[in-house]
Design a protein around this motif. Structure first.
Motif, PDB file in Angstrom:
ATOM      1  N   GLU A   6     -53.890 -25.130  53.793  1.00  0.00           N
ATOM      2  CA  GLU A   6     -53.216 -25.397  55.068  1.00  0.00           C
ATOM      3  C   GLU A   6     -52.294 -24.247  55.452  1.00  0.00           C
ATOM      4  O   GLU A   6     -51.775 -23.534  54.588  1.00  0.00           O
ATOM      5  CB  GLU A   6     -52.371 -26.678  54.979  1.00  0.00           C
ATOM      6  CG  GLU A   6     -53.115 -27.929  54.590  1.00  0.00           C
ATOM      7  CD  GLU A   6     -53.035 -28.215  53.106  1.00  0.00           C
ATOM      8  OE1 GLU A   6     -53.201 -29.379  52.706  1.00  0.00           O
ATOM      9  OE2 GLU A   6     -52.796 -27.261  52.333  1.00  0.00           O
ATOM     10  N   SER A   7     -52.077 -24.114  56.743  1.00  0.00           N
ATOM     11  CA  SER A   7     -51.132 -23.127  57.251  1.00  0.00           C
ATOM     12  C   SER A   7     -50.592 -23.608  58.590  1.00  0.00           C
ATOM     13  O   SER A   7     -51.135 -24.550  59.182  1.00  0.00           O
ATOM     14  CB  SER A   7     -51.800 -21.753  57.410  1.00  0.00           C
ATOM     15  OG  SER A   7     -52.864 -21.827  58.334  1.00  0.00           O
ATOM     16  N   GLY A   8     -49.525 -22.956  59.051  1.00  0.00           N
ATOM     17  CA  GLY A   8     -48.999 -23.247  60.383  1.00  0.00           C
ATOM     18  C   GLY A   8     -47.756 -24.098  60.423  1.00  0.00           C
ATOM     19  O   GLY A   8     -47.209 -24.348  61.496  1.00  0.00           O
ATOM     20  N   GLY A   9     -47.298 -24.564  59.266  1.00  0.00           N
ATOM     21  CA  GLY A   9     -46.084 -25.370  59.264  1.00  0.00           C
ATOM     22  C   GLY A   9     -44.859 -24.535  59.591  1.00  0.00           C
ATOM     23  O   GLY A   9     -44.905 -23.314  59.650  1.00  0.00           O
ATOM     24  N   CYS A  22     -56.351 -25.816  58.747  1.00  0.00           N
ATOM     25  CA  CYS A  22     -56.840 -26.039  57.395  1.00  0.00           C
ATOM     26  C   CYS A  22     -58.128 -25.229  57.235  1.00  0.00           C
ATOM     27  O   CYS A  22     -59.107 -25.474  57.938  1.00  0.00           O
ATOM     28  CB  CYS A  22     -57.112 -27.517  57.175  1.00  0.00           C
ATOM     29  SG  CYS A  22     -57.915 -27.916  55.595  1.00  0.00           S
ATOM     30  N   ALA A  23     -58.104 -24.278  56.316  1.00  0.00           N
ATOM     31  CA  ALA A  23     -59.273 -23.460  56.034  1.00  0.00           C
ATOM     32  C   ALA A  23     -60.012 -24.053  54.848  1.00  0.00           C
ATOM     33  O   ALA A  23     -59.431 -24.233  53.779  1.00  0.00           O
ATOM     34  CB  ALA A  23     -58.862 -22.028  55.746  1.00  0.00           C
ATOM     35  N   ALA A  24     -61.280 -24.343  55.043  1.00  0.00           N
ATOM     36  CA  ALA A  24     -62.097 -24.950  54.000  1.00  0.00           C
ATOM     37  C   ALA A  24     -63.093 -23.944  53.455  1.00  0.00           C
ATOM     38  O   ALA A  24     -63.682 -23.168  54.205  1.00  0.00           O
ATOM     39  CB  ALA A  24     -62.834 -26.173  54.551  1.00  0.00           C
ATOM     40  N   SER A  25     -63.280 -23.968  52.154  1.00  0.00           N
ATOM     41  CA  SER A  25     -64.282 -23.111  51.516  1.00  0.00           C
ATOM     42  C   SER A  25     -65.002 -23.913  50.455  1.00  0.00           C
ATOM     43  O   SER A  25     -64.533 -24.952  50.004  1.00  0.00           O
ATOM     44  CB  SER A  25     -63.618 -21.870  50.912  1.00  0.00           C
ATOM     45  OG  SER A  25     -62.664 -22.244  49.934  1.00  0.00           O
TER      46      SER A  25
END
Length: 120
Positions: A6-9, A22-25
């Motif tokens: 997650e990012s952006g908080g 949320c970047a999923a891999s």
């Protein structure tokens, strides 16, 4: 297994907006459901919204309807949560999750979380 980041908080004033990503891999099945949850201090983790990876149908917690919008980008393997009209009670750690449709979220994959703080 799917990895989620997650990012952006951050810190925002009441009434403001924030966009989480949320970047999923890893192996992302078309039958997956991607969700956002949050946990405020001293409270249990609660559901915010989810979106089906295939088809894009969405669902929201009642208190978030009209303020939060979940979206996904299959090409980029990202799931975003656009939050507007933020309130101090929205302060929490926000988590991204992925699970097979029909299965328990607890059996799926979870990110580490990102802190959102809303000042009054």
């Amino acid at each position: 297994q799917v990895q989620l980041v997650e990012s952006g908080g951050g810190l925002v004033q009441a009434g403001g907006s924030l966009r989480l990503s949320c970047a999923a891999s890893g192996r992302i099945s078309s039958t997956y459901v991607m969700g956002w949850f949050r946990q405020a201090p001293g409270k249990e983790r609660e559901f915010v919204a989810h979106i089906r990876w295939s088809g894009g149908s969405t669902a929201y917690a009642d208190s978030m309807k009209g303020r939060f919008t979940i979206s996904r980008d299959n090409a980029k393997n990202t799931v975003d949560l656009q939050m507007s009209s933020l309130k101090p009670e929205d302060t929490a750690v926000y988590y991204c999750a992925a699970a097979e449709a029909g299965s328990r979220w607890s059996s799926g994959s979870w990110g580490q979380g990102t802190q959102v703080s809303v000042s009054s």
